[in-house]
Design an enzyme around this catalytic site. Structure first.
Site, mmCIF file in Angstrom:
data_model
loop_
_atom_site.group_PDB
_atom_site.id
_atom_site.type_symbol
_atom_site.label_atom_id
_atom_site.label_comp_id
_atom_site.label_asym_id
_atom_site.label_seq_id
_atom_site.Cartn_x
_atom_site.Cartn_y
_atom_site.Cartn_z
ATOM 1 C CG ASP A 77 -3.950 -1.321 2.951
ATOM 2 O OD1 ASP A 77 -4.175 -1.047 1.765
ATOM 3 O OD2 ASP A 77 -3.467 -0.525 3.761
ATOM 4 C CG ASP B 103 -1.595 2.464 6.706
ATOM 5 O OD1 ASP B 103 -1.997 2.216 5.554
ATOM 6 O OD2 ASP B 103 -1.675 3.581 7.229
ATOM 7 C CG ASP C 222 -1.674 1.174 1.443
ATOM 8 O OD1 ASP C 222 -2.224 1.630 0.435
ATOM 9 O OD2 ASP C 222 -1.777 1.667 2.569
#
Lengths: 1265, 348
Positions: free
Chosen positions: A913, A909, A425
């Protein structure tokens, strides 16, 4: 009453301003139809007691993520344990051991099983207890609840009921799903941060119903009463259907009225809301999927091995039992000493088939030692200990957040050593989403002397490379490389110290005396600079908020860039201090005047930013009546809209922009336009027309109108903002406090995200970035992280929809009809063109980067396209997917995982995700920020992205090797042991008699050989940890599965078979022979032979594990030699027990075997003979075909790295996979170009580089179809 | 193998001046996996010297073991076939089961070499599965040891009680099938006494077989097995039983019968008068009488010496091979050119 309506009207106006939604027509929405199934929920607001009885009794707000509770623990955990086939087998064996079929006593079967199961269950219990503690932390958070009569009080989250009116204050989380009633703002809006839900950091506006927005004080809820009828609990985050009946009117509730649990109230002092969904009914909990239990590749392969072993077990059991049946039928009738005429079914010569069948069971139990009962539990213990080491690693401790790395599910440790692709990410993972104003270009002049992290790091790397190059060019000058890096260290130390002296302003790292402290007035283009500052201060949609601590302002902006601009403007002397409904106030500070002047700018219009427009503008009127249009936007958009005279600085600015982009900075161009009042008024009427029009055209029309005014711009300059990459500066200082030069450089060098990516790339890992950001941002970050560089060929795949002339309604319609197929064809074309291009490219150094946006991705992920897409993506050095939804992230991950069959690691985080983290083989959550969703779903959590390097390269590699070696050894050990039992059967007429005492067998796996294996699994190190960051290429041993391929496994199995044969033959022919084995003439009995053989096994397998290890701390010594000693100790103690317990083993060591030299001699020869093949194989491999870690061990052993610094440095720089991303690739590219340019003297390397950069940029190809 | 210490000098983070975070993992060499460790490396020198050393140690041991084995004088006399009267050779089982036939048989044995006392007398049975699970289990140690447990016959199936339900002491198949051939030795006219005491393990006599446990109802069942025990002698003194109860590991086994405590000279002729009672004819097992001296390693057995010589020789061979390989294709230790990135691409 009249007063209140007026107040109401005021508020409506306010809300329009705050949200800049003036362009939205006020359309009243009819109440939803909430009848029928799926819409059964009724909430009596403010009457939680009404929900005590069915049918309106709902879930409590208690949430639990535990697997068990006190009552269900035992049955459930036991059930879980026996779902493992191996355990079930042992359970069956234990049950059968109570019958006469069993070859051993019952206790020797049940005891190890109980031990093993008990240990696993204890582990489950501890893990579940930790989950429970975590749950309780959430459940006992406090919230203010209406307790009746307009009084509010604190209450734990778990006690919040449906229908409660709660008051949530700033920066608190919502305890349940609420319907917003009112807020501190008079117009009933509030700002909500939904990072925990979707990972987006920008604030979202929620608004209350007009009917309830006056309920904005505690007292108002005294008699408040309303009924909400709404949908049943469901996991859809962005929908909500329901009605509120209040004061005999029915109002429709929309998603916009709902505050979801786990989102956070921001920038709003307080809100009132009524609870609709609690506990597991809330949308976020409904969304929480059970995290799939993951198994590592090694474990899956281990299952295969178990099957192989099980097959051989069944095979030898069949051999045994058929031979037994035969012997029983034909020979046993003659064995009068067995009284064959008085037998049971077990040994009935007249019913050999039945006896054979019984014997099959006996044999299956007897040879059960082939399947290591303690393997699973040993692996579990080892993994827990490995996880503890991961947690304890100081290298992965983040000082900022005080968080350590954590292995949340310990059963994937070894998978960390086999990762092939990392899917990352962006926001919060690579970057901290904290912007820093770093540079700007005004009127074609560059300002800002600071350098971005990318520049600093690249320069460092360049210097190191150069010095290495230089030293290898001039072999005499050995110190050069070393000295060079020392200098770099000093330089960076100085630089860090500089930073630390000045109190740093968050979001502002700009340093240039020409602009600061009002010096800009002396610059030649001060007018333009003034305009630049004003655009920064005016062109935004932020709200200032007084900060009590500093007395200044903090800004709540929709995007972090905007906030950064405001901070920058403030530092330049243009402080944005107040926003009213129609004006923006700026405190301007000029060096001429001692005090600042507060200026008011009337905001006439605000043309919002959208990803399509890629720009935003405000139209303001200053105090002297001038009307200005201030615009900021993407450079390409702005440059297209410049007036003929407005592009004065276009060339210089674009050169600077390119420069900034290359340094990994986010850029925006700023421009303005002076409007004549007449011109503006004419435009304004058009705008009004567009606004009031209703229908699908409205948006298009508005855009068209905006487009009309945003022309003829005059370019002012450009900004360059750095999206701070994650790093840990503080840690650096501690490192530097030491006086060890070399290591500091190395550590410095490994600290930051780009370097980490560089290392990972050198280790041969592929890195994909999946981000919800827009394409430009993603590309910028790609540059910042060195995933992209200027000379890469970018392939960007996007849908063509953008290019359609959107004003043309007919075409849009036609487009909609054909769209799906057309877009798909188009994307296929793009993909195949790109693949073609890659194939045709002859340059071996060419690197390709694939950038794809979410919409295109949704087509590319369809079944018929996805393999084309995957093949293309695999050919590219880096892949960036932008604007992807959480679902797409998971899909991409799944595609990579299944398409390539390699191990994938997803790191992120945010809650967005979670899908990706769960879909990947390994999910890593960043625990540095507040959101816990990703961490909760993850298998490992680390505080910062950069720790991934240590996690993978060091711990992953170690764990992989340890587990692989451990399993191989385990299998060897049990084969060596189990097969001797089988051979012996042939001498007992296959009757199922074991040669060993029951207690030996019981202790073999559980005590006598378990600790060395655990030591191997926990403490083995092939090379020390610091070598991994120096030689990232060592990591490839994992993904290539060098230590757990079938060749190696079979090798170990054969080794086991060999050992079993040697042990058996030598024993049977010496001690086991019919000869006396002592001078005193006694012949050995069954127990003496068994004990000698067992001694040989204990010695052989323990010496074998000692040979397998390459790292002996006192622990290994203790465990290995301790195990051997333990065996003798056991023999003495067991032998000292009364013969009723020890049977024939009574005093066996002291009286029978100890005094016999033959016993000791046999042990010695067997031990040596068993370990010969491994020794030969290992020495042979080392001598002729050493593996990388062998050579490095030797280098370290002979301290060559200290003696021959130059070689060490050279090897370090070479020890990497050929990579096309990261700094190293950048630097290599530069060096190549410099070389190609020919005779460039090393002094002019830098200059030469800059020249050649232009050349490269000309080569820069963007494929856009 | 020298001790390299931790091999790490990074000394990470320990020197951190301020410990702001209590959560910070405490630095210790253990938790940071930096414990001082010995990292032995199999260098060619090590390999060659280890192999040579093993060879140097093993070959002499092998030679010594062979010599010891050669010193042992062993006389084996198979008598099961020859002790059957001519007319009964076709019905050996009938012969042995017929109590009316006298089972006395005389054998002459010539001593091939001087034999120093003590000379151990063994009987050797063949194809006798004393290690059969049914057989091994069929005993009760408690009963053997303790008079009060006389009635405890658990595990002794199928030889627990007599037909009228009285417990047998000692119970079980092992005791029931006790070997009952007897040997008497004479040299010339003088009888050689065979000392049958002290042939079992002392611990067995002292702790496993009670001195107050006397045989009861033994061999009184429907079937008669082997030897009948003297009901007036406690079990601890019935050493033939004690030896027999140590079940052998293999179907061919020897058991100690007694000791002749006189030296025998080469070419002495010994006459053995034996009673051929024990039935091995049913399962066509052989019976042998063995007279043997012992060495420090026990009886005559070349295998251990051969094993040592083989392993030792193999190690010498390996040491030579590795030396040759090392000389032909030497690899400098820690030579970076063997690193995979140097081998595959030849460097960048």
């Amino acid at each position: 009453m009249a007063r209140s309506t007026k107040r109401l009207r005021d508020r409506l106006w306010w809300s329009k301003l705050y949200t800049f939604s003036c362009t939205r027509p006020a359309v009243s929405i009819d109440p939803h139809s909430v009848d029928g199934p799926g819409y059964a929920r009724i909430v009596y607001c403010n009457k939680p007691e009404a929900h005590r009885r069915r049918p309106v009794k709902y879930q409590s707000n208690y949430t639990s993520t535990t697997k068990y509770n006190i009552i269900t623990f035992l049955p459930k955990a036991i059930f879980e344990q026996f779902r493992r086939v191996a355990n079930l087998y042992f359970l069956l064996a234990a049950a059968l051991s109570l019958t006469p079929v069993a070859p051993f006593s019952a206790v020797s079967m049940i005891a190890p099983l109980t031990f093993v199961i008990g240990l696993s269950m204890a582990k489950e219990a501890v893990e579940d207890w930790q989950r429970f503690i975590q749950d309780m932390k959430v459940n006992t958070r406090k919230v203010i609840v209406h307790k009746g009569n307009g009084k509010f009080g604190h209450r734990h989250w778990l006690k919040v009921r449906v229908g409660d009116v709660v008051k949530v204050e700033k920066d608190q989380f919502f305890p349940a799903d609420l319907v917003l009633l009112s807020s501190c703002y008079e117009d009933g809006i509030c700002y909500v941060e939904t990072m925990n839900l979707d990972g987006e950091t920008n604030l979202k506006v929620k608004r209350s119903l007009e009917a309830t927005m006056i309920l904005d004080e505690d007292e108002a809820f005294k008699d408040f009463s309303a009924v909400i009828r709404c949908e049943d609990p469901n996991p859809l985050l962005y929908t909500f259907v329901g009605n509120l009946e209040y004061q005999k009117e029915v109002f429709a509730l929309e998603p916009n009225n709902i505050l979801l649990r786990d989102s956070k109230l921001r920038n709003t002092a307080y809100v009132y809301g009524v609870v609709v969904f609690t506990g597991h009914d809330t949308k976020v909990m409904q969304n929480a999927t059970k995290s799939p239990s993951k198994r590592s590749g090694i474990e899956r392969r281990m299952d295969c091995i178990i099957y192989v072993l099980f097959t051989s077990l069944v095979l030898i059991s069949l051999i045994s039992s058929s031979s037994f049946a035969q012997k029983t039928k034909y020979e046993m009738p003659h064995w009068w000493y067995l009284q064959p005429q008085r037998t049971t079914n077990l040994y009935d010569p007249s019913r050999p088939l039945l006896s054979g069948l019984f014997h099959l069971i006996t044999a299956l139990i007897l040879y059960g030692y082939l399947i290591p009962i303690s393997l699973y539990v040993s692996i579990e213990v080892v993994k827990v200990l490995q996880a503890l080491f991961i947690k304890q690693d100081i290298q992965m401790f983040d000082e900022e957040t005080g968080k350590t790395a954590d292995a949340r599910t310990s059963n994937l440790n070894e998978e960390l050593g086999q990762v092939d692709t990392i899917l990352s990410d962006k926001t919060g993972t690579l970057t901290c989403n904290q912007m820093d104003f770093l540079k700007c270009s005004i009127a074609g002049v560059h300002y800002g002397v600071g350098s971005s992290e990318v520049e600093i790091a690249a320069a460092k790397q360049m210097a190191i490379e150069n010095s290495t190059l230089a030293s290898s060019d001039y072999p005499d000058d050995i110190d050069d490389g070393f000295f060079g890096s020392t200098e770099i260290k000093l330089e960076s130390v100085a630089c860090e110290n500089d930073n630390s002296k000045k109190p740093k302003i968050r979001g502002f790292s700009f340093r240039d005396d020409r602009l600061m402290e009002g010096n800009w007035m002396k610059e030649p283009n001060s007018d333009t600079i003034l305009m630049f500052f004003r655009i920064l201060a005016l062109c935004h949609s932020a709200i200032p908020e007084p900060n009590e601590v500093t007395g200044g302002f903090t800004y709540e902006a929709e995007s972090p860039d905007e906030g950064t601009f405001l901070v920058a403007a403030r530092e330049f002397g243009f402080e944005f201090c107040k926003r009213t409904q129609s004006s923006v106030f700026i405190r301007e500070r000029y060096p001429k005047f001692s005090t600042s002047i507060e200026r008011e700018y009337k905001v006439l219009n605000l043309l919002e930013f959208s990803s399509k427009r890629k720009r935003m503008s405000v139209i303001v009127q200053d105090d002297s009546g001038n009307i200005l249009l201030l615009c900021k936007g993407a450079d390409s958009i702005i440059f297209d809209r410049l007036s003929r005279n407005g592009g004065m600085y276009e060339y210089e600015t674009s050169v600077h922009l390119k420069d900034y982009g290359e340094s990994g900075l986010r850029t925006l161009a700023l421009a303005y336009r002076k409007l004549e009042p007449t011109e503006y008024n004419a435009w304004k009427t058009e705008l009004l027309n567009a606004k009031t029009s209703i229908g699908p055209d409205r948006e298009t029309q508005l855009e068209h109108v905006s487009d009309m005014i945003e022309r003829e711009l005059i370019l002012v300059g450009a900004t360059a903002v750095e999206d701070k990459l994650q790093k840990g500066v503080r840690f650096l200082f501690q490192m530097l406090a030491n006086d060890k030069l070399i290591n500091q450089v190395l550590i410095l060098y490994a600290m930051q995200v780009p370097q980490c990516i560089d290392k990972l790339a050198q280790a041969g890992l592929k890195i994909w970035v999946l981000t919800g950001d827009k394409m430009e941002t993603a590309i910028n970050i790609g540059y910042a992280c060195s995933l992209l560089r200027q000379c890469m060929k970018q392939i960007s795949i996007s849908t063509m929809s953008n290019e359609f002339p959107s004003q043309d309604a007919k075409k849009v319609l036609a487009f909609c009809l054909t769209s799906d197929q057309a877009i798909k064809d188009d994307i296929l074309l793009q993909i195949s063109n790109a693949s073609q291009m890659i194939k045709l490219d002859k340059d071996p150094h060419a690197a390709f980067a694939l950038v794809i946006d979410g919409r295109a991705l949704s087509y590319a992920l369809e079944d018929d396209l996805k393999h084309h897409f995957l093949n293309l993506a695999i050919d590219c050095a880096s892949v960036i997917c932008c604007r992807v939804s959480p679902r797409q992230k998971a899909l991409v991950t799944k595609l990579v995982k299944e398409g390539t069959g390699k191990t994938t690691l997803a790191i992120g985080d945010g809650a967005n995700d979670v899908g990706m983290i769960q879909a990947a083989d390994i999910g890593v959550g960043i625990s540095g920020v507040e959101g816990m969703q990703a961490v909760m779903a993850s298998d490992f959590s680390i505080a910062q992205f950069r720790f991934l390097e240590t996690l993978l390269l060091v711990h992953g590699h170690w764990c992989y090797k340890r587990i692989a070696k451990m399993i191989c050894y385990f299998i060897y050990k049990n084969i060596a042991f189990g097969f001797t039992l089988f051979y012996f059967e042939a001498f007992t007429a296959f009757s199922g008699q074991s040669i060993y005492e029951d207690w030996y067998m019981l202790l073999f796996n559980v005590v006598l050989t378990s600790l060395p294996v655990i030591a191997l699994g926990v403490f083995e190190q092939d090379v020390p940890s610091e070598v991994f960051s120096q030689f990232p290429a060592l990591y490839q041993q994992g993904p290539n599965n060098l230590f757990f391929d079938w060749k190696r496994i079979l090798g170990w199995m054969l080794n086991g078979v060999y050992a079993s044969i040697i042990i058996f033959i030598i024993n049977i022919n010496n001690i086991g022979g019919n000869q006396a084995f002592r001078e005193s003439g006694q012949t050995p009995d069954l127990t003496a032979v068994g004990t000698t053989m067992f001694t040989c096994i204990i010695w052989s397998v323990n010496i074998q594990i000692a040979l397998t290890m390459s790292n002996f701390t006192w622990i290994q010594h203790l465990f290995i030699w301790g195990s051997i000693i333990a065996w003798y100790m056991f023999l003495s103690i067991y032998g000292a027990f009364s013969p009723l317990i020890s049977g024939n083993a009574f005093l066996i060591l002291r009286e029978v075997l100890g005094p016999a030299p033959a016993y000791w001699l046999v042990t010695l020869v067997v031990t040596v003979a068993c370990n010969l093949p491994y020794m030969v194989h290992n020495s042979y491999q080392r001598l002729l075909y050493p593996l990388d870690h062998h050579v490095i061990q030797e280098i370290k052993h002979f301290k060559k790295d200290v003696e021959d610094q130059r070689m060490w440095t050279r090897e370090k720089s070479k020890a990497r996979q050929c990579t096309k991303i990261g700094f190293s690739a950048r630097v290599e590219e530069r060096i190549r170009i410099i070389k190609r340019a020919g005779s460039v003297h090393s002094d002019f390397v830098h200059a030469g580089f800059i020249q050649s950069m232009d050349l490269i940029c000309a080569l820069h190809v963007v494929v856009e179809l | 193998m020298n001790n390299n210490g931790a091999g790490s000098s990074s000394g990470s983070g320990d020197a951190s001046p301020a410990r702001r975070n209590s959560k910070r993992p405490k630095y210790s060499r253990f938790t940071q996996q930096e414990l001082p460790a010995c990292k032995p490396i199999l260098t060619p020198q090590w390999v060659i010297s280890v192999f040579t050393l093993v060879g140097i140690i093993f070959v002499p041991i092998g030679v010594a073991a062979l010599l010891a084995s050669n010193d042992v004088v062993e006389i084996i006399d198979r008598y099961d076939a020859v002790c059957v009267p001519q007319n009964m050779t076709n019905d050996k089982v009938g012969y042995i089961q017929n109590d009316a036939i006298d089972k006395t048989c005389t054998r002459r044995i010539k001593v091939p070499k001087d034999m120093n006392q003590p000379i151990y007398v063994y009987y050797q049975l063949d194809n006798f599965y004393q290690n059969h699970r049914r057989y091994v289990k069929s005993r009760n140690d408690g009963q053997l040891r303790d008079r009060s447990k006389e009635n405890d016959t658990s595990g002794c199936d199928p030889e627990k009680t007599t037909s009228n339900g009285v417990p047998i002491v000692p119970c079980g198949l092992i005791a029931w099938s006790l070997f009952n051939d007897t040997y008497n030795f004479t040299r010339g006219n003088k009888a050689l006494t065979v000392n049958t005491t002290d042939i079992s393990w002392k611990s067995d006599r002292d702790h496993k077989f009670g001195d107050d446990v006397f045989p009861k109802n033994f061999q009184n069942g429907n079937l008669t097995g082997g030897k009948k025990l003297d009901p007036n002698k406690p079990l601890s003194q019935q050493e033939d039983l004690i030896v027999w109860m140590r079940t052998a590991a293999l179907p061919t086994f020897r058991k100690l019968y007694g000791r002749i405590e006189v030296d025998l000279k080469e070419n002495d002729t010994i006459t053995v008068t034996l009673k051929n009672y024990y039935n091995t004819y049913s399962f066509s097992g052989k019976k042998k009488l063995v007279l043997s001296t012992t060495s420090w390693l026990g009886g005559k057995n070349n295998f251990l010496g051969i094993a040592y010589l083989t392993v030792g020789g193999l190690c010498f061979f390996l040491a030579t091979t590795f030396t040759v390989v090392y000389l032909v294709k030497p690899r400098k230790l820690g030579d970076p050119s063997y690193l995979s990135w140097n081998r595959n691409t030849g460097g960048h």
